[in-house]
Design a protein around this motif. Structure first.
Motif, PDB file in Angstrom:
ATOM      1  N   ILE A 145       0.863  -1.187   0.000  1.00  0.00           N
ATOM      2  CA  ILE A 145       0.000   0.000   0.000  1.00  0.00           C
ATOM      3  C   ILE A 145       0.898   1.236   0.000  1.00  0.00           C
ATOM      4  N   SER A 146       0.694   2.115  -0.964  1.00  0.00           N
ATOM      5  CA  SER A 146       1.588   3.272  -1.097  1.00  0.00           C
ATOM      6  C   SER A 146       1.377   4.298   0.003  1.00  0.00           C
ATOM      7  N   GLY A 147       0.138   4.432   0.464  1.00  0.00           N
ATOM      8  CA  GLY A 147      -0.123   5.387   1.538  1.00  0.00           C
ATOM      9  C   GLY A 147      -0.744   6.682   1.056  1.00  0.00           C
ATOM     10  N   ALA A 148      -1.694   6.598   0.125  1.00  0.00           N
ATOM     11  CA  ALA A 148      -2.411   7.793  -0.329  1.00  0.00           C
ATOM     12  C   ALA A 148      -3.211   8.379   0.830  1.00  0.00           C
ATOM     13  N   ILE A 149      -3.450   9.686   0.762  1.00  0.00           N
ATOM     14  CA  ILE A 149      -4.169  10.383   1.837  1.00  0.00           C
ATOM     15  C   ILE A 149      -5.502   9.703   2.138  1.00  0.00           C
ATOM     16  N   GLN A 150      -6.185   9.264   1.082  1.00  0.00           N
ATOM     17  CA  GLN A 150      -7.496   8.624   1.248  1.00  0.00           C
ATOM     18  C   GLN A 150      -7.404   7.399   2.151  1.00  0.00           C
TER      19      GLN A 150
ATOM     20  N   LEU B 151      -4.773   6.735   4.359  1.00  0.00           N
ATOM     21  CA  LEU B 151      -4.257   7.132   5.670  1.00  0.00           C
ATOM     22  C   LEU B 151      -5.365   7.656   6.575  1.00  0.00           C
ATOM     23  N   ALA B 152      -6.358   8.321   5.982  1.00  0.00           N
ATOM     24  CA  ALA B 152      -7.463   8.867   6.771  1.00  0.00           C
ATOM     25  C   ALA B 152      -8.211   7.777   7.529  1.00  0.00           C
ATOM     26  N   GLY B 153      -8.146   6.541   7.032  1.00  0.00           N
ATOM     27  CA  GLY B 153      -8.891   5.457   7.660  1.00  0.00           C
ATOM     28  C   GLY B 153      -8.107   4.632   8.645  1.00  0.00           C
ATOM     29  N   MET B 154      -6.760   4.841   8.750  1.00  0.00           N
ATOM     30  CA  MET B 154      -5.997   3.943   9.619  1.00  0.00           C
ATOM     31  C   MET B 154      -4.870   4.603  10.405  1.00  0.00           C
ATOM     32  N   LYS B 155      -4.672   5.904  10.234  1.00  0.00           N
ATOM     33  CA  LYS B 155      -3.488   6.515  10.848  1.00  0.00           C
ATOM     34  C   LYS B 155      -3.570   6.631  12.370  1.00  0.00           C
ATOM     35  N   ASP B 156      -4.747   6.358  12.966  1.00  0.00           N
ATOM     36  CA  ASP B 156      -4.867   6.359  14.421  1.00  0.00           C
ATOM     37  C   ASP B 156      -4.540   4.992  15.031  1.00  0.00           C
ATOM     38  N   SER B 157      -4.124   4.042  14.207  1.00  0.00           N
ATOM     39  CA  SER B 157      -3.735   2.724  14.708  1.00  0.00           C
ATOM     40  C   SER B 157      -2.563   2.877  15.674  1.00  0.00           C
ATOM     41  N   LYS B 158      -2.523   2.012  16.698  1.00  0.00           N
ATOM     42  CA  LYS B 158      -1.484   2.140  17.728  1.00  0.00           C
ATOM     43  C   LYS B 158      -0.092   1.875  17.165  1.00  0.00           C
ATOM     44  N   THR B 159       0.052   0.796  16.390  1.00  0.00           N
ATOM     45  CA  THR B 159       1.331   0.463  15.750  1.00  0.00           C
ATOM     46  C   THR B 159       1.071   0.167  14.279  1.00  0.00           C
ATOM     47  N   ILE B 160       1.798   0.880  13.402  1.00  0.00           N
ATOM     48  CA  ILE B 160       1.628   0.698  11.964  1.00  0.00           C
ATOM     49  C   ILE B 160       2.896   0.057  11.394  1.00  0.00           C
ATOM     50  N   ILE B 161       2.715  -1.066  10.718  1.00  0.00           N
ATOM     51  CA  ILE B 161       3.826  -1.783  10.084  1.00  0.00           C
ATOM     52  C   ILE B 161       3.604  -1.738   8.581  1.00  0.00           C
ATOM     53  N   ALA B 162       4.599  -1.266   7.844  1.00  0.00           N
ATOM     54  CA  ALA B 162       4.460  -1.141   6.385  1.00  0.00           C
ATOM     55  C   ALA B 162       5.487  -2.006   5.670  1.00  0.00           C
ATOM     56  N   ILE B 163       5.035  -2.725   4.639  1.00  0.00           N
ATOM     57  CA  ILE B 163       5.915  -3.527   3.783  1.00  0.00           C
ATOM     58  C   ILE B 163       5.688  -3.067   2.355  1.00  0.00           C
TER      59      ILE B 163
ATOM     60  N   GLU C 246      10.947   2.541  -1.313  1.00  0.00           N
ATOM     61  CA  GLU C 246      11.382   3.149  -0.054  1.00  0.00           C
ATOM     62  C   GLU C 246      10.876   4.582   0.110  1.00  0.00           C
ATOM     63  N   ASP C 247      10.393   5.190  -0.964  1.00  0.00           N
ATOM     64  CA  ASP C 247       9.862   6.551  -0.902  1.00  0.00           C
ATOM     65  C   ASP C 247       8.339   6.584  -0.765  1.00  0.00           C
ATOM     66  N   ALA C 248       7.731   5.448  -0.588  1.00  0.00           N
ATOM     67  CA  ALA C 248       6.264   5.395  -0.465  1.00  0.00           C
ATOM     68  C   ALA C 248       5.801   6.207   0.743  1.00  0.00           C
ATOM     69  N   PRO C 249       4.752   7.014   0.608  1.00  0.00           N
ATOM     70  CA  PRO C 249       4.261   7.854   1.715  1.00  0.00           C
ATOM     71  C   PRO C 249       3.886   7.071   2.967  1.00  0.00           C
ATOM     72  N   ILE C 250       3.537   5.785   2.818  1.00  0.00           N
ATOM     73  CA  ILE C 250       3.138   4.987   3.980  1.00  0.00           C
ATOM     74  C   ILE C 250       4.238   4.940   5.032  1.00  0.00           C
TER      75      ILE C 250
END
Length: 309
Positions: free
Chosen positions: A259-264, A266-278, A282-286
């Motif tokens: 998941i690249s991490g578009a604003i749309q 992020l609005a649904g998950m950025k309050d998660s306690k711990t976020i792990i991105a794969i 390496e420049d992906a906004p996520i």
């Protein structure tokens, strides 16, 4: 100040979204609950045990079995003669009923609140959560929807509220329930899961989504989510979508794969306690919101991770 909370339920048990809404309502004053349904006496009894609740109004009528807004709204308007505010969880049902109640009361709805700053002042997200607005309402009656991920859940046990049976306003004849096609899964519900594993467009197909994402979710006992791009591409059904136009989640752990991490999104998950991105980019906004980031090929990394669990 007396507040009324719409109880979200399935005519058998209270849904978790109600508990967070009770917490929000308690910041405004005395909390009463409304249970409207068909054969919902058990729901009323369960609701009476929620900590911090003073009274539970139970309207048991066939007209309320499927929570049609056209039937429920007049009932709520009648009760608003004795209440200063009505709060709904910002769920599909809550967001369906609340606007009709606001229109009937001729007041402005206050949507998706994140906090209660005073009897008439609240915060809510705007611009996909990139800014937080503080809003103040001068309406005598408040109609509010609550972003349930922003509030702790009230204790489901410990209360001893009075249960009052009320007569309903009946069927208005404006709409009828035809049917529902509900997705069934053995996994936890997306909006209440402690762990969510989400996949994006980078998975390439529905087959690869199933092959890569679901085994990891099963190992972790997690719910499965997806970005809008993955849903639009047809990899998974709409009810998997996390984001501004999907479901808002705030689990203990959110794993974003491909998941690249578009604003749309992020609005649904950025309050998660711990976020792990794969992600292999390496420049992906996520990675800007991730607590833990792994740059790599998801088709190699994720199966290896699943195998080691």
């Amino acid at each position: 100040m007396k507040t009324l909370v719409w109880v979200e339920h399935d005519n058998k048990s209270v849904k978790d979204a109600t508990l967070a809404t009770v917490t929000a309502a308690s910041k405004l004053g005395e909390v009463h609950l409304l249970v409207a349904g068909a054969g919902c006496a058990d729901v009323g009894a369960e609701a009476a045990k929620i900590a911090g609740v003073g009274k539970v109004h139970v309207a048991d009528d066939a007209a309320y079995e499927h929570a049609l807004a056209e039937n429920v709204a007049p009932l709520i308007v009648d009760l608003m003669g004795h209440h200063d505010a009505i709060l709904f969880p910002a769920t599909t049902t809550g967001k369906n009923v609340a606007p009709r109640v606001a229109a009937l009361l001729d007041v402005m709805q206050i949507s998706d609140i994140l906090s209660v700053e005073g009897d008439d002042t609240f915060t809510r997200p705007i611009y996909a959560g990139n800014a937080i607005a503080t809003v103040q309402s001068s309406d005598a009656k408040k109609v509010i929807t609550v972003r349930t991920t922003a509030f702790d859940k009230a204790a489901a046990e410990g209360g001893s509220a009075e249960v009052e049976t009320i007569s309903g306003t009946g069927d208005t004849g404006l709409s009828s329930f035809v049917g529902a096609e509900l997705a069934k899964s053995e996994r936890p519900e997306l909006t209440s899961a402690a762990i969510v594993v989400s996949g994006g467009r980078a998975l390439g197909s529905g087959e690869k989504f199933t092959e890569v994402i679901e085994p990891l979710a099963d190992k972790l006992g997690a719910a499965v989510g997806a970005s809008r791009a993955a849903v639009d591409a047809g990899y998974v059904p709409n009810d998997y979508q996390v984001g501004q136009t999907g479901k808002i989640v705030a689990p203990e752990v959110y794993i974003a794969i491909g998941i690249s991490g578009a604003i749309q999104h992020l609005a649904g998950m950025k309050d998660s306690k711990t976020i792990i991105a794969i992600n292999k980019d390496e420049d992906a906004p996520i990675f800007q919101v991730a607590d833990i980031g792994l740059v790599g090929d998801l088709f190699k990394v994720v199966p290896e991770l699943t195998e080691k669990l």
